[in-house]
Every structure is written in structure tokens, then in C-alpha cells.
Write a protein that holds these residues in place. Structure first.
Motif, mmCIF file in Angstrom:
data_model
loop_
_atom_site.group_PDB
_atom_site.id
_atom_site.type_symbol
_atom_site.label_atom_id
_atom_site.label_comp_id
_atom_site.label_asym_id
_atom_site.label_seq_id
_atom_site.Cartn_x
_atom_site.Cartn_y
_atom_site.Cartn_z
ATOM 1 N N GLY A 1 0.769 -1.106 -0.237
ATOM 2 C CA GLY A 1 0.146 -0.040 -0.047
ATOM 3 C C GLY A 1 0.817 1.324 0.184
ATOM 4 O O GLY A 1 1.960 0.959 -0.259
ATOM 5 N N PRO A 2 0.297 2.315 0.356
ATOM 6 C CA PRO A 2 1.091 3.562 0.297
ATOM 7 C C PRO A 2 1.763 3.775 1.394
ATOM 8 O O PRO A 2 1.778 3.123 2.471
ATOM 9 N N THR A 3 2.793 4.917 1.531
ATOM 10 C CA THR A 3 3.480 5.248 2.590
ATOM 11 C C THR A 3 2.885 6.322 3.256
ATOM 12 O O THR A 3 2.483 7.438 2.439
ATOM 13 N N VAL A 4 2.372 6.306 4.674
ATOM 14 C CA VAL A 4 1.626 7.469 5.210
ATOM 15 C C VAL A 4 2.581 8.048 6.095
ATOM 16 O O VAL A 4 3.190 7.395 7.075
ATOM 17 N N MET A 5 2.324 9.321 6.234
ATOM 18 C CA MET A 5 2.937 9.983 7.432
ATOM 19 C C MET A 5 2.178 10.857 8.230
ATOM 20 O O MET A 5 1.116 11.433 7.573
ATOM 21 N N PHE A 6 2.246 11.116 9.418
ATOM 22 C CA PHE A 6 1.560 11.702 10.566
ATOM 23 C C PHE A 6 2.217 12.946 11.093
ATOM 24 O O PHE A 6 3.382 12.571 11.595
ATOM 25 N N GLU A 7 1.408 13.885 11.155
ATOM 26 C CA GLU A 7 1.914 15.105 11.897
ATOM 27 C C GLU A 7 0.565 15.425 12.849
ATOM 28 O O GLU A 7 -0.365 16.162 12.337
ATOM 29 N N LYS A 8 0.529 15.327 14.176
ATOM 30 C CA LYS A 8 -0.407 15.354 15.028
ATOM 31 C C LYS A 8 -0.592 16.884 15.716
ATOM 32 O O LYS A 8 0.579 17.273 16.301
ATOM 33 N N ASN A 9 -1.439 17.713 15.618
ATOM 34 C CA ASN A 9 -1.708 18.916 16.273
ATOM 35 C C ASN A 9 -3.103 19.106 16.940
ATOM 36 O O ASN A 9 -4.192 19.378 16.218
ATOM 37 N N PRO A 10 -3.317 18.746 18.103
ATOM 38 C CA PRO A 10 -4.278 18.949 18.885
ATOM 39 C C PRO A 10 -5.152 20.285 19.065
ATOM 40 O O PRO A 10 -6.416 20.389 19.512
#
Length: 349
Positions: free
Chosen positions: A37-46
């Protein structure tokens, strides 16, 4: 002694950037490579009320990149129906970036955080094209003639179907879209919820692909640096009127490992004279690298979209955030080669 002092000052500048609110200080996004599948990157900002999704599709392994543009248009229309604000990035409206419309496709998608959370399965299905019955392969034995008529805007169905049959006879391997998709999801997100949803959609079986990969990440890093240097150099060679309508002049050709100058945009420059002048710039390159190049990355902190797309660009071609790691040795064999024989790394088109 003077050279040692300059080197110490350069290191102090780098350390100042590294411990400030610069791009280098920030941790790279959390990256998850899904098998098949794809490569997924996350940047969390609540602390925000939105979710931005940045999509890069690497066109380099595909036989005809126009097919990807058609697919990207389908994704955009479907997401807009779900309440998204979409911004496809065309080559002509991305000034002074390394992106090449023939080798990368980009889409920026914006949702309110609540809409994204409430419609997560549908959004991910749309992004990954899993709401379609047929596979998205350039050479797929399951493709049928009738389906090809849907993309006649870019390809003639008869000729495409002929290529599919020839590929089957010659045992040309299929090229699957999903492993060449790179997503950066940022904002008020629940990373575990997203990952759990993704795993329900993506098969765990890895797909073996003949993918493009750089054997020398350091080489690609310096091409990126030279692209920036070349643009600054060109700005000093063209008139003010051309600077006021600046557009991409020097995209990086990933497959060829070269920078491609748009000759029609700089027709006033003589090619031989241009290369001769560029060879003389080696003496100023080091100072430019530690001063102007650092300023460029500091400026990215005020342009989240460009920073996000560059992170995808780095992950796609260097399999890391290597574009954002400042190399403290701007004097090496590749740099010497570039200034001694720039025509090996720059081409006029």
C-alpha cells in the motif's frame, strides 16, 4: 586560521538553526509504510480545527504518467463531494521548487477535523481508489476494453488495449499505483484510528515492484541543493521583467539525475557562456550554502504546504527526511564534479 574561524562560525549558525524553531529542530513526521500500500506520514496537532492531507504520486515507474493525472482528477472530484477543499498543484504554479510535473503529481486536501473524523472510512477509500472495482494497473490482465474508454481523454482505447496485450505476451510486470502513493496527514487526528482503518482496506500481502530508487541519496541531496543554487544564479542573469513573472525554470529529472533548464524561458543566455560563468561560481558556493541555503529552510517554517510536500518528496526518493539534514561538508567529489563539468548535470531543454 581564517578558514578554521569561518568553519566554526558556519557550525555555530547551523547549531543556532537546529535549536531554534527551524525545520531542522522539528522531529520528522511519524512514517508508516504499508505492505502493498501507500506510505503514510502523520503530524499530529491537537490545537487546530482542521486536517490537511498532502498526496504525492510518484510517476517515475509508470509507462504513461498521464494516467496518473486522470486518477488524481477523479480523487479530487470525489473528495470535493465529501466537503473537502482541494488544491491540485500544477507545474506552472509552483515557483522555484524541485517538483517536476512529468515525474510527480500533487494534491492538497483540506477537511474540518470533525468532517474528517466522521467520514474517515469514506475519505480513505476515495484516496486509495478502493471504491473502484478494477485495479489501477498500467498493465493489468484484468483490465477490459470497456474500462479503457473512460480514460480516452488522455489515451486512445485501441492503442492502450494493444499495449496491454503486448505486455502480457512479453511478460511486462504490472505497475500498481498504491505503493507509489505518499500521504502526509496533519492536524487534529487520531493516528491509531487512521491506521486501524487503513489496515482494514490494504491487503497485508506485499506486491513486488520494479520501483525507482536512488542508489546514492547523497547525490540526490546535492542535486536538490544545486537546483536552489542554480535558481539564485539565474536570477542574477535575467532582467527584472522576467523576475516579476518567475516560474519553475530548473526542475530535477529524477530518472536522469539531472537538472533540466527551460531554454525557452532563458533564451537570452548563451549556453556555453552560461556554463563558463557557472564554473566560476565554485568559490562562492560554500558561503551561499551556509547562509542562503539555511535561510531557505528557515523560511519553510512559514510555508507549511511547501514543507509538507518537500517531506513527501524526500520520503519518496530518499526514503527518509534526508533533504532536511544539513550536510556540513559542501566540499566533496560530487560538488567538484558539478562545477568542473556542469553540463553533465544540467541540460537545456
Amino acid at each position: 586560521m581564517n578558514n578554521l574561524l569561518k568553519y566554526i562560525v558556519a557550525i555555530l549558525i547551523v547549531l543556532n538553526v537546529a535549536f531554534s524553531e527551524s525545520l531542522f529542530a522539528a522531529s520528522p513526521p511519524l512514517t508508516k509504510r504499508l505492505a502493498g500500500g501507500p506510505t503514510v506520514m502523520f503530524e499530529k496537532n491537537p490545537f487546530v480545527d482542521y486536517v490537511n492531507i498532502y498526496l504525492l504520486i510518484d510517476k517515475t515507474p509508470f509507462n504513461n504518467p498521464l494516467t496518473i493525472d486522470y486518477i488524481l482528477e477523479e480523487i479530487e472530484i470525489a473528495l470535493q463531494r465529501q466537503g473537502a477543499i482541494c488544491q491540485p498543484l500544477l507545474n506552472r504554479i509552483i515557483p522555484e521548487k524541485p517538483f517536476n510535473a512529468h515525474e510527480q503529481a500533487f494534491l492538497i486536501v483540506r477537511f474540518s477535523a470533525d468532517d474528517f473524523e466522521n467520514n474517515l472510512p469514506s475519505i480513505l477509500k476515495t484516496l486509495l481508489l478502493l471504491n473502484k472495482r478494477h485495479k489501477y494497473l498500467i498493465y493489468d490482465q484484468n483490465l477490459v476494453y470497456q474500462q479503457m474508454k473512460n480514460i480516452s481523454k488522455f489515451l486512445q482505447p485501441d492503442s492502450f488495449f494493444k499495449r496491454v496485450k503486448e505486455a502480457q505476451v512479453n511478460h511486462v510486470p504490472p505497475v500498481t499505483l498504491h505503493p507509489h502513493m505518499y500521504l502526509l496527514i496533519s492536524g487534529r487526528i487520531d493516528i491509531f484510528h487512521i491506521l486501524n482503518t487503513l489496515h482494514r482496506f490494504i491487503a497485508s500481502k506485499a506486491i513486488k515492484e520494479d520501483t525507482f530508487s536512488s542508489n546514492n541519496n547523497d547525490r540526490l541531496y546535492w542535486l536538490f541543493v544545486f537546483q536552489r543554487f542554480l535558481i539564485d544564479f539565474l536570477k542574477n542573469q535575467i532582467n527584472i521583467q522576467e523576475q516579476n513573472c518567475w516560474r519553475i525554470l530548473a526542475p530535477i529529472q529524477i530518472k536522469e539525475g539531472k537538472i533540466s533548464l527551460k531554454a525557452d524561458k532563458i533564451s537570452a543566455l548563451d549556453e556555453n557562456r552560461f556554463f563558463e560563468q557557472l564554473r566560476q561560481q565554485k568559490a562562492v558556493f560554500k558561503d551561499w550554502y551556509f547562509k542562503d541555503y539555511l535561510k531557505y529552510f528557515k523560511w519553510l517554517n512559514f510555508d507549511n504546504d511547501t514543507k509538507a510536500l518537500l517531506q513527501l518528496y524526500s520520503e519518496c526518493y530518499l526514503k527518509s527526511d534526508a533533504l532536511f539534514r544539513l550536510n556540513l561538508k559542501p566540499e566533496n567529489k560530487f560538488v567538484d564534479e558539478f562545477f568542473e563539468m556542469p553540463n553533465q548535470y544540467i541540460e537545456f531543454k
